[in-house]
Design a protein around this motif. Structure first.
Motif, mmCIF file in Angstrom:
data_model
loop_
_atom_site.group_PDB
_atom_site.id
_atom_site.type_symbol
_atom_site.label_atom_id
_atom_site.label_comp_id
_atom_site.label_asym_id
_atom_site.label_seq_id
_atom_site.Cartn_x
_atom_site.Cartn_y
_atom_site.Cartn_z
ATOM 1 N N LYS A 1 13.310 -8.309 -6.256
ATOM 2 C CA LYS A 1 12.014 -8.404 -5.595
ATOM 3 C C LYS A 1 11.409 -9.763 -5.914
ATOM 4 O O LYS A 1 11.482 -10.206 -7.055
ATOM 5 N N LYS B 1 7.835 -12.304 -5.371
ATOM 6 C CA LYS B 1 6.400 -12.281 -5.075
ATOM 7 C C LYS B 1 6.147 -13.274 -3.938
ATOM 8 O O LYS B 1 6.654 -14.405 -3.985
ATOM 9 N N ASP C 1 6.921 -8.652 -2.541
ATOM 10 C CA ASP C 1 5.649 -8.015 -2.929
ATOM 11 C C ASP C 1 4.529 -9.032 -2.739
ATOM 12 O O ASP C 1 4.559 -10.120 -3.323
ATOM 13 N N ASN D 1 1.114 -8.323 -3.156
ATOM 14 C CA ASN D 1 -0.090 -8.055 -3.960
ATOM 15 C C ASN D 1 -1.380 -8.419 -3.215
ATOM 16 O O ASN D 1 -2.238 -9.144 -3.730
ATOM 17 N N GLU E 1 5.889 -5.160 0.229
ATOM 18 C CA GLU E 1 4.994 -4.344 -0.588
ATOM 19 C C GLU E 1 3.557 -4.872 -0.526
ATOM 20 O O GLU E 1 3.330 -6.072 -0.684
ATOM 21 N N ASP F 1 1.553 -0.039 -2.923
ATOM 22 C CA ASP F 1 1.485 -0.011 -4.394
ATOM 23 C C ASP F 1 0.019 0.221 -4.785
ATOM 24 O O ASP F 1 -0.413 1.369 -4.952
ATOM 25 N N GLU F 2 -0.768 -0.858 -4.833
ATOM 26 C CA GLU F 2 -2.163 -0.791 -5.284
ATOM 27 C C GLU F 2 -2.992 0.278 -4.570
ATOM 28 O O GLU F 2 -3.892 0.878 -5.170
ATOM 29 N N ASN G 1 5.574 3.055 -3.699
ATOM 30 C CA ASN G 1 5.857 2.642 -5.075
ATOM 31 C C ASN G 1 5.005 3.549 -5.967
ATOM 32 O O ASN G 1 3.784 3.568 -5.834
ATOM 33 N N LYS H 1 3.677 4.322 -9.667
ATOM 34 C CA LYS H 1 3.530 3.860 -11.052
ATOM 35 C C LYS H 1 2.766 4.938 -11.798
ATOM 36 O O LYS H 1 1.677 5.340 -11.370
HETATM 37 MG MG MG Z 1 3.402 -4.384 -6.408
#
Ligand code: MG
Ligand code: OSB
Length: 368
Positions: free
Chosen positions: A161, A163, A188, A190, A213, A238-239, A260, A262
């Motif tokens: 992965k 960024k 990803d 973000n 992502e 994700d977030e 994803n 977590k």
């Molecule tokens: Mg992420």
């Protein structure tokens, strides 16, 4: 759960190399280690994964510590739980603070598994013997990203992965794809993009990414459904997924094709498993996200990722991805792209007490 005491330790360790995304460059990692000791002498471990500053979520090491010390530990003392499944409900009287809650909840799962003399993986419902590893390349230099990718492939990783942000995406992705044509590659963001960047995101469709992502805002679910309809590349959230209902809504709206999970972000193993179960039923593949974590959280991730719905390699790498020496014994190791699930009870790793002593900057014990 017959608790004798809980010890909170704050540890701090430098990363082997800086971890850079468009949000932050991490060079030193602090974390909270939760050690729960039962009246029977069994011990369970959890790791608080909030960062030192609130760049990824609103929590920090200090806010987590405050929540644990002043609210969550006193609450558990006042109304004891019989089973780790009950804990998330107890904690729901306090809003959010998921990473603080997960730090304590995961320690109770480890304690419970050890008392039952089963592995945490078995307790959660898996009988897998290994999980596929995955690694994140997070550097602001393209030559460095290429070099790191080559090195990780040589170490056996099969999924990488990177960024991305609008500043580097159409350089990094085409260049890595050209050099590694068959690599399982994903990106990803973000939250580096907005709806106005839709053409930029569409341009990435050409490079056969496994997924993109979290392109849009950290708290968005609705706009992601607009982007997902425009892209052929699957979007992964994700977030945006911090509760079970977030996952349900995102799937219902078509905001993503992958999630994803977590443990820290969703407030513990119980919710993580519930999101997994729901996604499995809906045919949405999930994978286990990473938090630049130490061995205890890594061990919890390994147990979670052993569940059958985790069909995509997660951000679970070996201890040596970030650390000269981890706080667990043995360390997490990647062999031929896989991590084997330990056979000992609970998280299945011992705490490296000597290493813990060296990296602890604060500790406090709460008697029950
Ligand atoms: Mg992420
Ligand atoms: O967005 O997945 C993320 C690390 C810290 C904070 C957020 C993220 C990450 C990663 C995983 O990308 C890195 C890892 O643990 O290997």
């Amino acid at each position: 759960m017959n608790i004798h005491s809980i010890k909170l330790s704050i540890i701090s360790m430098p990363l082997k190399a800086p971890f850079s995304s468009h949000l932050e460059t991490v060079t030193e990692r602090e974390a909270i280690i939760v050690e729960v000791t039962g009246k029977d002498g069994f011990q369970g471990y959890g790791e608080g994964v909030a960062f030192s500053s609130p760049w990824y979520t609103e929590e920090t090491v200090n806010t987590s510590y405050h929540m644990l010390k002043d609210y969550l530990i006193p609450l558990l003392k006042q109304s004891p739980a019989q089973h780790p499944l009950e804990v998330i409900d107890r904690f729901s009287v306090f809003r959010r603070n998921h990473m603080a809650k997960a730090a304590l909840e995961t320690a109770l799962w480890d304690l419970h598994a050890k008392r039952q003399n089963v592995t945490l993986s078995n307790l959660l419902g898996s009988n897998a013997s290994e999980i596929p590893a995955g690694v994140v390349v997070a550097t602001s230099s393209l030559p460095e990203a290429i070099k790191q990718t080559e090195n990780y492939l040589a170490e056996g990783y099969t999924r990488v992965k990177i960024k991305i942000s609008p500043e580097n995406d159409l350089v990094y992705v085409p260049e890595l794809r050209k050099r590694f044509p068959s690599l399982v590659l994903m990106a990803d963001a973000n939250s580096a993009y907005s709806l106005e960047d839709i053409d930029r995101l569409k341009a990435l469709d050409e490079y056969n990414l496994l997924m993109i992502e979290q392109p849009l805002a950290f708290d968005d679910i609705v706009d992601h459904s607009v982007v997902q309809r425009e892209l052929t590349t699957p979007i992964c959230l994700d977030e945006s997924i911090v509760t079970f209902d977030d996952a349900r809504k995102a799937v219902q709206l078509g905001s993503c094709k992958v999630i994803n999970i977590k443990i820290g972000r969703v407030g513990g193993l119980a919710t993580a498993k519930r999101i997994h179960d729901f996604c499995k039923e809906k045919g949405i593949p999930v994978w286990c996200g990473g938090m630049i974590e130490f061995g205890i959280s890594r061990a919890h991730n390994i147990a979670l990722a052993s569940l059958p719905g985790f069909t995509i390699p997660g951000d679970i790498s070996g201890s040596n991805r970030y650390w000269d020496e981890d706080i667990i014994d043995p360390e997490v190791k990647v062999k031929n792209g896989y991590i084997s699930i330990p056979k000992e009870s609970g998280i299945g790793f011992q705490i490296n007490k000597e290493r813990m002593k060296k990296v602890t900057i604060h500790e406090e014990i709460f008697l029950f």
